[in-house]
Design a protein around this motif. Structure first.
Motif, PDB file in Angstrom:
ATOM      1  N   GLN A  51       1.022  -1.134  -0.055  1.00  0.00           N
ATOM      2  CA  GLN A  51      -0.063   0.098  -0.012  1.00  0.00           C
ATOM      3  C   GLN A  51       0.783   1.330   0.148  1.00  0.00           C
ATOM      4  OE1 GLN A  51      -2.839   0.081   3.101  1.00  0.00           O
ATOM      5  NE2 GLN A  51      -3.875   2.016   2.502  1.00  0.00           N
ATOM      6  N   GLU A  52       2.076   1.124   0.695  1.00  0.00           N
ATOM      7  CA  GLU A  52       2.810   2.290   0.718  1.00  0.00           C
ATOM      8  C   GLU A  52       3.635   2.566  -0.385  1.00  0.00           C
ATOM      9  OE1 GLU A  52       3.465   4.730   3.097  1.00  0.00           O
ATOM     10  OE2 GLU A  52       1.743   3.999   4.058  1.00  0.00           O
ATOM     11  N   PHE A  53       3.920   1.562  -1.201  1.00  0.00           N
ATOM     12  CA  PHE A  53       4.504   1.650  -2.442  1.00  0.00           C
ATOM     13  C   PHE A  53       3.465   2.283  -3.430  1.00  0.00           C
ATOM     14  CE2 PHE A  53       7.666  -1.692  -1.055  1.00  0.00           C
ATOM     15  CZ  PHE A  53       8.957  -0.895  -1.436  1.00  0.00           C
ATOM     16  N   ALA A  54       2.457   1.740  -3.423  1.00  0.00           N
ATOM     17  CA  ALA A  54       1.364   2.131  -4.345  1.00  0.00           C
ATOM     18  C   ALA A  54       1.081   3.575  -4.075  1.00  0.00           C
ATOM     19  CB  ALA A  54       0.072   1.354  -4.139  1.00  0.00           C
ATOM     20  N   LYS A  55       1.124   4.028  -3.040  1.00  0.00           N
ATOM     21  CA  LYS A  55       0.660   5.365  -2.695  1.00  0.00           C
ATOM     22  C   LYS A  55       1.853   6.242  -3.188  1.00  0.00           C
ATOM     23  CE  LYS A  55       0.379   7.632   1.746  1.00  0.00           C
ATOM     24  NZ  LYS A  55       0.053   7.532   3.190  1.00  0.00           N
ATOM     25  N   ALA A  56       2.863   5.868  -2.706  1.00  0.00           N
ATOM     26  CA  ALA A  56       4.195   6.757  -3.487  1.00  0.00           C
ATOM     27  C   ALA A  56       4.145   6.823  -4.861  1.00  0.00           C
ATOM     28  CB  ALA A  56       5.465   5.927  -2.914  1.00  0.00           C
ATOM     29  N   PHE A  57       3.906   5.698  -5.704  1.00  0.00           N
ATOM     30  CA  PHE A  57       3.663   5.782  -7.143  1.00  0.00           C
ATOM     31  C   PHE A  57       2.447   6.455  -7.402  1.00  0.00           C
ATOM     32  CE2 PHE A  57       6.410   1.807  -6.674  1.00  0.00           C
ATOM     33  CZ  PHE A  57       7.636   2.559  -6.743  1.00  0.00           C
ATOM     34  N   ASN A  58       1.491   6.827  -6.816  1.00  0.00           N
ATOM     35  CA  ASN A  58       0.231   7.152  -7.073  1.00  0.00           C
ATOM     36  C   ASN A  58      -0.497   6.331  -8.076  1.00  0.00           C
ATOM     37  OD1 ASN A  58      -1.911   9.224  -6.673  1.00  0.00           O
ATOM     38  ND2 ASN A  58      -1.136  10.237  -8.466  1.00  0.00           N
ATOM     39  N   ILE A  59      -0.472   4.997  -7.703  1.00  0.00           N
ATOM     40  CA  ILE A  59      -1.404   4.012  -8.634  1.00  0.00           C
ATOM     41  C   ILE A  59      -1.911   2.916  -7.634  1.00  0.00           C
ATOM     42  CG2 ILE A  59       0.160   4.195 -10.400  1.00  0.00           C
ATOM     43  CD1 ILE A  59       1.484   1.525  -9.601  1.00  0.00           C
ATOM     44  N   SER A  60      -3.020   2.267  -7.951  1.00  0.00           N
ATOM     45  CA  SER A  60      -3.561   1.319  -7.080  1.00  0.00           C
ATOM     46  C   SER A  60      -2.679   0.137  -6.726  1.00  0.00           C
ATOM     47  CB  SER A  60      -4.983   0.714  -7.699  1.00  0.00           C
ATOM     48  OG  SER A  60      -4.525  -0.110  -8.659  1.00  0.00           O
ATOM     49  N   MET A  61      -2.977  -0.588  -5.552  1.00  0.00           N
ATOM     50  CA  MET A  61      -2.104  -1.760  -5.422  1.00  0.00           C
ATOM     51  C   MET A  61      -2.288  -2.988  -6.293  1.00  0.00           C
ATOM     52  SD  MET A  61      -2.816  -1.536  -1.344  1.00  0.00           S
ATOM     53  CE  MET A  61      -2.914  -3.262  -0.774  1.00  0.00           C
ATOM     54  N   ASP A  62      -3.483  -2.839  -6.878  1.00  0.00           N
ATOM     55  CA  ASP A  62      -3.591  -3.862  -7.998  1.00  0.00           C
ATOM     56  C   ASP A  62      -2.668  -3.709  -9.201  1.00  0.00           C
ATOM     57  OD1 ASP A  62      -5.562  -5.554  -6.934  1.00  0.00           O
ATOM     58  OD2 ASP A  62      -7.168  -4.467  -7.632  1.00  0.00           O
ATOM     59  N   GLN A  63      -2.697  -2.636  -9.489  1.00  0.00           N
ATOM     60  CA  GLN A  63      -1.836  -1.958 -10.854  1.00  0.00           C
ATOM     61  C   GLN A  63      -0.371  -2.292 -10.245  1.00  0.00           C
ATOM     62  OE1 GLN A  63      -3.593   2.013 -10.683  1.00  0.00           O
ATOM     63  NE2 GLN A  63      -2.790   1.959 -12.967  1.00  0.00           N
ATOM     64  N   LEU A  64       0.211  -2.101  -9.138  1.00  0.00           N
ATOM     65  CA  LEU A  64       1.460  -2.223  -8.842  1.00  0.00           C
ATOM     66  C   LEU A  64       1.740  -3.924  -8.772  1.00  0.00           C
ATOM     67  CD1 LEU A  64       4.130  -1.248  -8.041  1.00  0.00           C
ATOM     68  CD2 LEU A  64       3.501  -1.264  -5.521  1.00  0.00           C
ATOM     69  N   ALA A  65       0.707  -4.797  -8.335  1.00  0.00           N
ATOM     70  CA  ALA A  65       0.828  -5.996  -8.202  1.00  0.00           C
ATOM     71  C   ALA A  65       0.731  -6.904  -9.563  1.00  0.00           C
ATOM     72  CB  ALA A  65      -0.217  -6.693  -7.345  1.00  0.00           C
ATOM     73  N   GLY A  66       0.227  -5.924 -10.763  1.00  0.00           N
ATOM     74  CA  GLY A  66       0.069  -6.526 -11.948  1.00  0.00           C
ATOM     75  C   GLY A  66      -1.197  -7.196 -12.283  1.00  0.00           C
ATOM     76  N   ASN A  67      -2.188  -6.780 -11.633  1.00  0.00           N
ATOM     77  CA  ASN A  67      -3.288  -7.324 -11.669  1.00  0.00           C
ATOM     78  C   ASN A  67      -3.767  -7.442 -12.947  1.00  0.00           C
ATOM     79  OD1 ASN A  67      -6.235  -8.175 -11.661  1.00  0.00           O
ATOM     80  ND2 ASN A  67      -6.583  -7.470  -9.703  1.00  0.00           N
ATOM     81  N   SER A  68      -4.112  -8.541 -13.915  1.00  0.00           N
ATOM     82  CA  SER A  68      -4.436  -8.442 -15.012  1.00  0.00           C
ATOM     83  C   SER A  68      -5.759  -8.210 -15.141  1.00  0.00           C
ATOM     84  CB  SER A  68      -4.012  -9.797 -15.954  1.00  0.00           C
ATOM     85  OG  SER A  68      -4.891 -11.061 -15.287  1.00  0.00           O
ATOM     86  N   ASN A  69      -6.796  -8.179 -14.414  1.00  0.00           N
ATOM     87  CA  ASN A  69      -8.090  -7.645 -14.538  1.00  0.00           C
ATOM     88  C   ASN A  69      -8.507  -6.607 -14.794  1.00  0.00           C
ATOM     89  OD1 ASN A  69      -8.710 -10.782 -14.046  1.00  0.00           O
ATOM     90  ND2 ASN A  69      -8.829 -10.639 -12.007  1.00  0.00           N
ATOM     91  N   LEU A  70      -7.480  -5.681 -14.833  1.00  0.00           N
ATOM     92  CA  LEU A  70      -7.879  -4.173 -14.877  1.00  0.00           C
ATOM     93  C   LEU A  70      -7.908  -3.959 -16.568  1.00  0.00           C
ATOM     94  CD1 LEU A  70      -5.539  -2.766 -12.301  1.00  0.00           C
ATOM     95  CD2 LEU A  70      -7.749  -2.915 -12.194  1.00  0.00           C
ATOM     96  N   LYS A  71      -8.330  -2.610 -16.712  1.00  0.00           N
ATOM     97  CA  LYS A  71      -8.314  -2.224 -18.240  1.00  0.00           C
ATOM     98  C   LYS A  71      -7.019  -2.534 -18.682  1.00  0.00           C
ATOM     99  CE  LYS A  71     -11.543   1.382 -17.493  1.00  0.00           C
ATOM    100  NZ  LYS A  71     -11.828   2.812 -17.551  1.00  0.00           N
TER     101      LYS A  71
END
Length: 119
Positions: A51-71
């Motif tokens: 969550q801290e990494f995602a917040k620093a990058f201003n992206i979602s945790m799913d995006q950072l984790a590479g969730n392929s269900n996203l657009k």
């Protein structure tokens, strides 16, 4: 997701912003050696740390984790936000929005490094 894929995603996001490991470590409030171990895939990341990494990058945790269900482009469209005018800017407001965007880019040139939003 494998630890190595998450590590690579963190590296990619950090490098896209031209941040050093030390700079990222400061932003996520971690010791630089911990960030180094995470990026090398030698240490797992807790959900709080993710969550801290995602917040620093201003992206979602799913995006950072590479969730392929996203657009495909992992970005929200104006319509997703319930924006006025159905996400379309009326002609009479385009010059004003353009001026705002140009002023923003002057103050935040790093925002251009992420490329244009796909349509």
């Amino acid at each position: 997701m494998s630890i190595n894929q998450l590590a690579q995603n963190i590296i990619n996001e950090r490098e896209a912003r031209n941040w050093s490991q030390a700079e990222l470590a400061r932003k996520v409030k971690m010791d630089n050696t911990v960030v180094n171990k995470i990026e090398k895939g030698n240490r797992k990341v807790s959900s709080d740390e993710l969550q801290e990494f995602a917040k620093a990058f201003n992206i979602s945790m799913d995006q950072l984790a590479g969730n392929s269900n996203l657009k495909e482009d992992n970005r929200l469209a104006w319509q997703d936000l319930g924006m006025a005018y159905g996400g379309r800017i009326p002609d009479e407001l385009k010059d004003m929005y353009r001026a705002i965007a140009e002023e923003y880019v002057k103050k935040h040139p790093e925002s251009l490094k992420h490329g244009p939003t796909k349509k």
